[in-house]
Design an enzyme around this catalytic site. Structure first.
Site, PDB file in Angstrom:
ATOM      1  N   CYS A 115     -51.968  80.575  44.538  1.00 26.21           N
ATOM      2  CA  CYS A 115     -51.283  81.540  45.405  1.00 26.21           C
ATOM      3  C   CYS A 115     -49.828  81.180  45.674  1.00 26.21           C
ATOM      4  CB  CYS A 115     -52.031  81.659  46.734  1.00 26.21           C
ATOM      5  SG  CYS A 115     -52.069  80.094  47.609  1.00 26.21           S
TER       6      CYS A 115
ATOM      7  N   ASP B 267     -48.760  78.921  47.727  1.00 30.85           N
ATOM      8  CA  ASP B 267     -48.546  78.385  49.074  1.00 30.85           C
ATOM      9  C   ASP B 267     -48.272  76.881  49.013  1.00 30.85           C
ATOM     10  OD1 ASP B 267     -48.839  80.848  50.112  1.00 30.85           O
ATOM     11  OD2 ASP B 267     -50.915  80.604  50.726  1.00 30.85           O
TER      12      ASP B 267
ATOM     13  N   CYS C 201     -52.242  80.129  54.171  1.00 31.55           N
ATOM     14  CA  CYS C 201     -53.037  81.128  54.889  1.00 31.55           C
ATOM     15  C   CYS C 201     -53.898  80.468  55.973  1.00 31.55           C
ATOM     16  CB  CYS C 201     -53.935  81.862  53.899  1.00 31.55           C
ATOM     17  SG  CYS C 201     -55.203  80.780  53.258  1.00 31.55           S
TER      18      CYS C 201
ATOM     19  N   CYS D 159     -58.014  77.443  48.858  1.00 36.49           N
ATOM     20  CA  CYS D 159     -57.083  77.113  49.947  1.00 36.49           C
ATOM     21  C   CYS D 159     -57.345  75.699  50.470  1.00 36.49           C
ATOM     22  CB  CYS D 159     -57.227  78.113  51.083  1.00 36.49           C
ATOM     23  SG  CYS D 159     -57.169  79.828  50.529  1.00 36.49           S
TER      24      CYS D 159
END
Ligand code: FES
Length: 139
Positions: free
Chosen positions: A36, A38, A61, A105
């Site tokens: 992603c 991030d 996130c 994540c």
């Protein structure tokens, strides 16, 4: 369809533990999530091979925040070798699990911790003293 998060995940997302920086960190790790984009930064303070403090910052996130928060709780007080054995799955499991599409994540915290430990070890090898908290005495 709404994603289901456990109460533990929501708690760590709403009240993340150990957010911030350690100014005189023994090691710092910065990683990006390939899926992603991030980013996560983790700071560790090491004394006598034990992680005595750990903090993180992330552009990630809610699942990344929650798992990082939990990961910092789990590794504080562990030796470096013990901390390296804490997997992202163990962190997610301790929060009652994550939706499968959010498992990636939780990898951020694991990778950032490993990078911070490596940074610490690299400094040791270079002869630097990353245990900045220790007093250096000249006699
Ligand atoms: Fe990027 Fe969760 S979507 S860390």
């Amino acid at each position: 369809m709404a994603m289901e998060y456990t109460e533990q995940v929501l708690d760590h997302f709403m009240n993340p533990r150990n957010v911030g920086e350690i100014e005189d960190a023994s090691g710092v790790g910065t990683v990006g999530n390939a899926k992603c984009g991030d980013i996560m930064k983790m700071y560790i303070k090491v004394e006598n091979d034990v992680i005595v403090d750990v903090k993180f910052k992330t552009f990630g996130c809610g699942a990344a925040i929650a798992t990082s928060s939990r990961a910092t709780e789990m590794v504080k007080g562990l030796t470096l070798d013990e901390a390296l054995k804490i997997t992202n799955k163990a962190v997610a499991d301790s929060l009652g699990g994550l939706p499968p599409v959010k498992m990636h994540c939780s990898v951020l915290a694991e990778e950032a911790l490993h990078a911070a430990i490596q940074d610490y070890k690299d400094k040791l090898e270079r002869g630097e003293n990353p245990d900045a908290g220790e007093e250096i005495k000249y006699v």
